[in-house]
Design a protein around this motif. Sequence first.
Motif, PDB file in Angstrom:
ATOM      1  N   TYR A 122       0.795  -1.225   0.000  1.00 31.74           N
ATOM      2  CA  TYR A 122       0.000   0.000   0.000  1.00 31.74           C
ATOM      3  C   TYR A 122       0.835   1.286   0.000  1.00 31.74           C
ATOM      4  N   ARG A 123       2.139   1.193   0.191  1.00 32.82           N
ATOM      5  CA  ARG A 123       3.011   2.368   0.073  1.00 32.82           C
ATOM      6  C   ARG A 123       4.134   2.153  -0.942  1.00 32.82           C
ATOM      7  N   ALA A 124       3.952   1.193  -1.816  1.00 31.78           N
ATOM      8  CA  ALA A 124       5.005   0.826  -2.760  1.00 31.78           C
ATOM      9  C   ALA A 124       5.406   1.985  -3.662  1.00 31.78           C
ATOM     10  N   ILE A 125       4.441   2.798  -4.082  1.00 35.21           N
ATOM     11  CA  ILE A 125       4.719   3.902  -4.989  1.00 35.21           C
ATOM     12  C   ILE A 125       4.578   5.254  -4.298  1.00 35.21           C
ATOM     13  N   LEU A 137      10.474  10.700  -8.994  1.00 32.74           N
ATOM     14  CA  LEU A 137      10.745  11.630 -10.094  1.00 32.74           C
ATOM     15  C   LEU A 137      12.122  11.355 -10.704  1.00 32.74           C
ATOM     16  N   LEU A 138      13.089  11.054  -9.846  1.00 29.63           N
ATOM     17  CA  LEU A 138      14.424  10.708 -10.331  1.00 29.63           C
ATOM     18  C   LEU A 138      14.392   9.391 -11.103  1.00 29.63           C
ATOM     19  N   SER A 139      13.638   8.435 -10.592  1.00 30.27           N
ATOM     20  CA  SER A 139      13.543   7.142 -11.254  1.00 30.27           C
ATOM     21  C   SER A 139      12.896   7.273 -12.631  1.00 30.27           C
ATOM     22  N   MET A 140      11.890   8.146 -12.737  1.00 32.52           N
ATOM     23  CA  MET A 140      11.190   8.298 -14.006  1.00 32.52           C
ATOM     24  C   MET A 140      11.994   9.097 -15.022  1.00 32.52           C
ATOM     25  N   SER A 141      13.099   9.704 -14.587  1.00 34.75           N
ATOM     26  CA  SER A 141      13.975  10.382 -15.547  1.00 34.75           C
ATOM     27  C   SER A 141      14.755   9.374 -16.389  1.00 34.75           C
ATOM     28  N   LEU A 142      14.794   8.131 -15.931  1.00 31.89           N
ATOM     29  CA  LEU A 142      15.416   7.061 -16.695  1.00 31.89           C
ATOM     30  C   LEU A 142      14.441   6.576 -17.767  1.00 31.89           C
ATOM     31  N   PRO A 143      14.928   5.897 -18.791  1.00 32.29           N
ATOM     32  CA  PRO A 143      14.028   5.435 -19.865  1.00 32.29           C
ATOM     33  C   PRO A 143      13.114   4.298 -19.411  1.00 32.29           C
ATOM     34  N   GLN A 144      12.020   4.649 -18.741  1.00 32.16           N
ATOM     35  CA  GLN A 144      11.035   3.662 -18.332  1.00 32.16           C
ATOM     36  C   GLN A 144       9.662   4.321 -18.332  1.00 32.16           C
ATOM     37  N   SER A 145       8.631   3.559 -18.563  1.00 27.02           N
ATOM     38  CA  SER A 145       7.273   4.080 -18.581  1.00 27.02           C
ATOM     39  C   SER A 145       6.610   3.866 -17.233  1.00 27.02           C
ATOM     40  N   ARG A 146       5.515   4.551 -17.053  1.00 30.45           N
ATOM     41  CA  ARG A 146       4.757   4.373 -15.808  1.00 30.45           C
ATOM     42  C   ARG A 146       4.148   2.978 -15.730  1.00 30.45           C
ATOM     43  N   THR A 147       3.811   2.431 -16.878  1.00 30.19           N
ATOM     44  CA  THR A 147       3.294   1.057 -16.889  1.00 30.19           C
ATOM     45  C   THR A 147       4.342   0.083 -16.368  1.00 30.19           C
ATOM     46  N   VAL A 159      -0.953  -2.117  -4.280  1.00 26.97           N
ATOM     47  CA  VAL A 159      -0.063  -1.337  -5.151  1.00 26.97           C
ATOM     48  C   VAL A 159      -0.876  -0.364  -5.994  1.00 26.97           C
ATOM     49  N   ALA A 160      -2.018  -0.808  -6.496  1.00 24.13           N
ATOM     50  CA  ALA A 160      -2.887   0.082  -7.266  1.00 24.13           C
ATOM     51  C   ALA A 160      -3.359   1.255  -6.421  1.00 24.13           C
ATOM     52  N   LEU A 161      -3.687   0.998  -5.174  1.00 24.36           N
ATOM     53  CA  LEU A 161      -4.076   2.062  -4.257  1.00 24.36           C
ATOM     54  C   LEU A 161      -2.926   3.037  -4.046  1.00 24.36           C
ATOM     55  N   SER A 162      -1.722   2.506  -3.900  1.00 18.19           N
ATOM     56  CA  SER A 162      -0.551   3.351  -3.705  1.00 18.19           C
ATOM     57  C   SER A 162      -0.281   4.228  -4.917  1.00 18.19           C
ATOM     58  N   ALA A 163      -0.615   3.736  -6.096  1.00 18.50           N
ATOM     59  CA  ALA A 163      -0.382   4.505  -7.321  1.00 18.50           C
ATOM     60  C   ALA A 163      -1.445   5.565  -7.557  1.00 18.50           C
ATOM     61  N   LEU A 214      -4.919  -3.124 -10.919  1.00 17.91           N
ATOM     62  CA  LEU A 214      -3.709  -2.528 -11.500  1.00 17.91           C
ATOM     63  C   LEU A 214      -4.060  -1.623 -12.677  1.00 17.91           C
ATOM     64  N   ALA A 215      -5.026  -2.036 -13.497  1.00 18.16           N
ATOM     65  CA  ALA A 215      -5.453  -1.196 -14.617  1.00 18.16           C
ATOM     66  C   ALA A 215      -6.089   0.091 -14.111  1.00 18.16           C
ATOM     67  N   ALA A 216      -6.903  -0.012 -13.051  1.00 17.16           N
ATOM     68  CA  ALA A 216      -7.529   1.187 -12.482  1.00 17.16           C
ATOM     69  C   ALA A 216      -6.478   2.090 -11.844  1.00 17.16           C
ATOM     70  N   GLY A 217      -5.519   1.487 -11.152  1.00 16.90           N
ATOM     71  CA  GLY A 217      -4.449   2.280 -10.545  1.00 16.90           C
ATOM     72  C   GLY A 217      -3.606   2.981 -11.588  1.00 16.90           C
ATOM     73  N   TYR A 218      -3.350   2.285 -12.703  1.00 17.13           N
ATOM     74  CA  TYR A 218      -2.569   2.919 -13.768  1.00 17.13           C
ATOM     75  C   TYR A 218      -3.319   4.093 -14.383  1.00 17.13           C
ATOM     76  N   ARG A 219      -4.628   3.981 -14.491  1.00 16.91           N
ATOM     77  CA  ARG A 219      -5.410   5.080 -15.074  1.00 16.91           C
ATOM     78  C   ARG A 219      -5.244   6.350 -14.266  1.00 16.91           C
TER      79      ARG A 219
END
Length: 270
Positions: free
Chosen positions: A70-73, A83-93, A153-157, A258-263
């Motif tokens: 529940y606090r993974a993200i 924010l630093l992690s997302m500066s690398l070539p990776q998507s939110r998915t 995890v979806a809740l955390s996102a 997970l799909a709802a959390g990603y949205r």
Amino acid sequence: MSWRDVAHKDIHDASRSLTLWGLFGFLSLLFIGYAVAYAYSGDETFVGFVAGIVAIVDPVLPVLGILLGYRAISDERNDGSLLLSMSLPQSRTELLVGKALGRTIVLLVPTLLGLSIAGLYAALRYGTKGVIAYPWFLFATVLYGASFVAVAVALSASTTNDRRITLGAVGAYVLMAVLWRRLISFGVAFLHRFDLSLGTPDWALFLQLAEPGESYARLLRAGFDIDRASRYAVDGVPMFVDWWAALVLLLIWIAVPLAAGYRRFGSSDL
């Protein structure tokens, strides 16, 4: 970074902390301790051992799954490391999938190790009748634990608000593990004007099966003759409450949150 890298980092971080080792010690002590203590139950059979250990796994795994996820993200979003992690070539998915997979592995590796050791002891101590279905029990446990990790995890996102995350985690556990069947039963009783002699309609039976714990029990019933999920395994019940439906429902509990959390995560600020 790919989703594999994210998952590997989560597992590596857990292995360096007390989380994974603490889980392994706790679950091993719990499961192996029960395997030893089962000798004093009077029914020294392997199937009886499985029925008993399921009664431990059923309430414990949801709590651990939600606590791990529940606090993974949200924690990484709040301290700026995301924010630093997302500066690398990776998507939110990839991030979301990697986090869910990493936390699931952190939960299930010690769980499966503990259950495997306990199962081996039980087979040597109580006989091997029914032991061939034990891998099915482990497989069902994987899906059951993964469903709660996915929801957490979806809740955390979906939000960065600590209060919402905490209340959401508590609410998810209470709904999925405590109130679900009671709410369905109350709804049926209300529609039938509290005439309990009318029984449970087929649609309500399916809604009851949609509870993760009920789906888990139905899968176990397919492998073992235990006193669980008997309402779905008697003559005359519809085919949509068979074991395959329970399998599909647990997969839905993993994929849909997970799909709802990603949205929510995909359109929010980091």
